[in-house]
Design a protein around this motif. Sequence first.
Motif, short mmCIF file in Angstrom:
data_model
loop_
_atom_site.label_atom_id
_atom_site.label_comp_id
_atom_site.label_asym_id
_atom_site.label_seq_id
_atom_site.Cartn_x
_atom_site.Cartn_y
_atom_site.Cartn_z
N SER A 21 -4.70 -21.17 4.73
CA SER A 21 -5.31 -22.24 3.91
C SER A 21 -5.23 -21.87 2.44
N GLN A 22 -4.00 -21.67 1.96
CA GLN A 22 -3.77 -21.27 0.58
C GLN A 22 -3.45 -22.45 -0.34
N ARG A 23 -3.47 -23.67 0.19
CA ARG A 23 -3.05 -24.81 -0.61
C ARG A 23 -3.88 -24.96 -1.87
N THR A 24 -3.23 -25.34 -2.96
CA THR A 24 -3.88 -25.47 -4.25
C THR A 24 -5.07 -26.43 -4.19
N ARG A 76 -11.64 -24.60 -2.38
CA ARG A 76 -12.82 -23.92 -2.92
C ARG A 76 -12.57 -22.42 -3.06
N ASN A 77 -11.88 -21.84 -2.09
CA ASN A 77 -11.61 -20.40 -2.14
C ASN A 77 -10.73 -20.03 -3.32
N THR A 78 -9.71 -20.85 -3.58
CA THR A 78 -8.83 -20.59 -4.72
C THR A 78 -9.62 -20.61 -6.02
N ARG A 79 -10.46 -21.61 -6.19
CA ARG A 79 -11.28 -21.70 -7.39
C ARG A 79 -12.17 -20.47 -7.55
N ALA A 80 -12.83 -20.08 -6.46
CA ALA A 80 -13.73 -18.93 -6.53
C ALA A 80 -12.98 -17.67 -6.95
N TYR A 81 -11.81 -17.49 -6.39
CA TYR A 81 -11.02 -16.30 -6.70
C TYR A 81 -10.56 -16.29 -8.15
N LEU A 82 -10.02 -17.42 -8.61
CA LEU A 82 -9.48 -17.46 -9.96
C LEU A 82 -10.57 -17.35 -11.02
N ARG A 83 -11.72 -17.95 -10.78
CA ARG A 83 -12.80 -17.88 -11.76
C ARG A 83 -13.41 -16.48 -11.83
N ALA A 84 -13.35 -15.75 -10.72
CA ALA A 84 -13.92 -14.40 -10.70
C ALA A 84 -12.95 -13.34 -11.20
N GLU A 142 -5.53 -11.04 -14.65
CA GLU A 142 -4.38 -10.17 -14.44
C GLU A 142 -4.04 -10.15 -12.96
N PHE A 143 -2.80 -10.49 -12.61
CA PHE A 143 -2.43 -10.61 -11.20
C PHE A 143 -1.14 -9.87 -10.90
N GLU A 144 -1.04 -9.34 -9.70
CA GLU A 144 0.19 -8.79 -9.17
C GLU A 144 0.59 -9.60 -7.95
N THR A 145 1.87 -9.59 -7.64
CA THR A 145 2.32 -10.30 -6.44
C THR A 145 1.69 -9.67 -5.20
N PRO A 146 0.96 -10.45 -4.40
CA PRO A 146 0.34 -9.88 -3.20
C PRO A 146 1.40 -9.59 -2.13
N VAL A 175 -5.33 -18.64 -16.84
CA VAL A 175 -5.49 -17.91 -15.57
C VAL A 175 -4.60 -18.54 -14.50
N SER A 176 -4.59 -19.87 -14.43
CA SER A 176 -3.74 -20.54 -13.44
C SER A 176 -2.27 -20.22 -13.66
N SER A 177 -1.85 -20.20 -14.92
CA SER A 177 -0.45 -19.89 -15.24
C SER A 177 -0.10 -18.47 -14.82
N ALA A 178 -0.98 -17.52 -15.13
CA ALA A 178 -0.73 -16.12 -14.75
C ALA A 178 -0.66 -15.96 -13.25
N HIS A 179 -1.52 -16.68 -12.55
CA HIS A 179 -1.53 -16.62 -11.08
C HIS A 179 -0.23 -17.17 -10.51
N ARG A 180 0.26 -18.28 -11.06
CA ARG A 180 1.52 -18.86 -10.59
C ARG A 180 2.68 -17.91 -10.83
N GLN A 181 2.70 -17.27 -11.99
CA GLN A 181 3.78 -16.35 -12.28
C GLN A 181 3.80 -15.19 -11.31
N ALA A 182 2.64 -14.66 -10.97
CA ALA A 182 2.57 -13.55 -10.01
C ALA A 182 3.04 -13.97 -8.62
N HIS A 183 2.86 -15.26 -8.31
CA HIS A 183 3.26 -15.76 -6.99
C HIS A 183 4.68 -16.31 -6.97
N SER A 184 5.41 -16.21 -8.08
CA SER A 184 6.78 -16.73 -8.12
C SER A 184 7.67 -16.14 -7.02
N PRO A 185 7.61 -14.82 -6.73
CA PRO A 185 8.46 -14.29 -5.65
C PRO A 185 8.12 -14.90 -4.29
#
Length: 364
Positions: free
Chosen positions: A55-58, A61-69, A73-77, A109-119
């Motif tokens: 349930s990773q779809r943009t 509620r979980n996505t919001r909680a994670y990004l706001r907290a 700075e993100f790395e590719t998971p 923050v959203s932009s940085a998260h997207r960049q980390a998830h590009s791969p």
Amino acid sequence: MDPRIREHARIIADHSVDLQAGDNVVIDAHPVAEDLVAALHEVVGDVGANPVTTSQRTGTRNTRAYLRASDGEFETPEHELALIENTDVYIAIRATDNATQTSDVSPEVSSAHRQAHSPILEERLSTRWCLTQFPAPANAQLAEMSTEGYENFVWDAVNKDWDEQYELQENMVEILDPADEVRIVSGDTTDVTMSVDGNPTINDHGEHNLPGGEVFTAPVADSVDGEVLFDMPLYHQGREITDVFLEFDGGEVVSHSAAKNEELLTEVLNTDDGARRLGELGIGMNRDIDQFTYNMLFDEKMGDTVHMAVGRAYDDTVGEDNEGNDSAVHVDMIVDMSEDSRIEVDGEVVQRNGTFRFEDGFES
């Protein structure tokens, strides 16, 4: 269960992703779409494939909680990347209980998260993938429709004869595929030209996107010149952007504005170098999508429209002798072509006021 849900699931499996025995399948959906997820599990079990649900779809509620907290700075998971690397079929289902859930997450923050998830995005696009929509009440509300009305709208656009739609759209493919220059004119606010020379045109008839209903290609990266007013709004990161104006010179956006949330548009364009270039030109041809719903999966397919996307160009639309546009974003924006508008291909008008030259009622 509404029988249209099982029909939807069967179209995804048989038409969109060609589901086979032994396939490792990821079904990525918000819990509000559980009926379609269950119907897909029935089909997956019947075929003999192996499902995993996430349930990773943009917008969740979980996505919001994670990004706001987060600290931004993100790395590719690597564990998520490993899942997709071992996936044969990826099915993403759009649906939400709140269409503006991520509206208070900062664009940076959203932009940085997207960049980390590009791969991970790149890996998804190497699978047999499909993006579709479940008609959840929150999406109906965003479209300003009743839940039942929105259900009818979604399944009329999805559960249709895709072979017949393919034949209609192939007329436009045959015009664009050998073309050099395309010009889009709408009123006195849009006049933009671009080369598509050597870039293939794709007939989207419900495979990767369900519903389908467009033909699309990539502009040659440095060829776009002119001005475009995207007079239909879009939702991005849970926020509405209206009246986007872009001026292109030598392929790059050199000036931009928006009537609402211009700072979000600026953040998109500043994502990376490729975000200031066009990655897609698309022409909507699905006549069953007959109203605007604030959902780009449907709105970009609507008849009488043209859409352009800043950012990433899809590999399938870039010829072997051309260079594709690379970016962490792909943001579609729409021009209404129903009035005082035309599409020219190599100097010849091929659509006027939404009617194609191969349709009844065309005026040259």
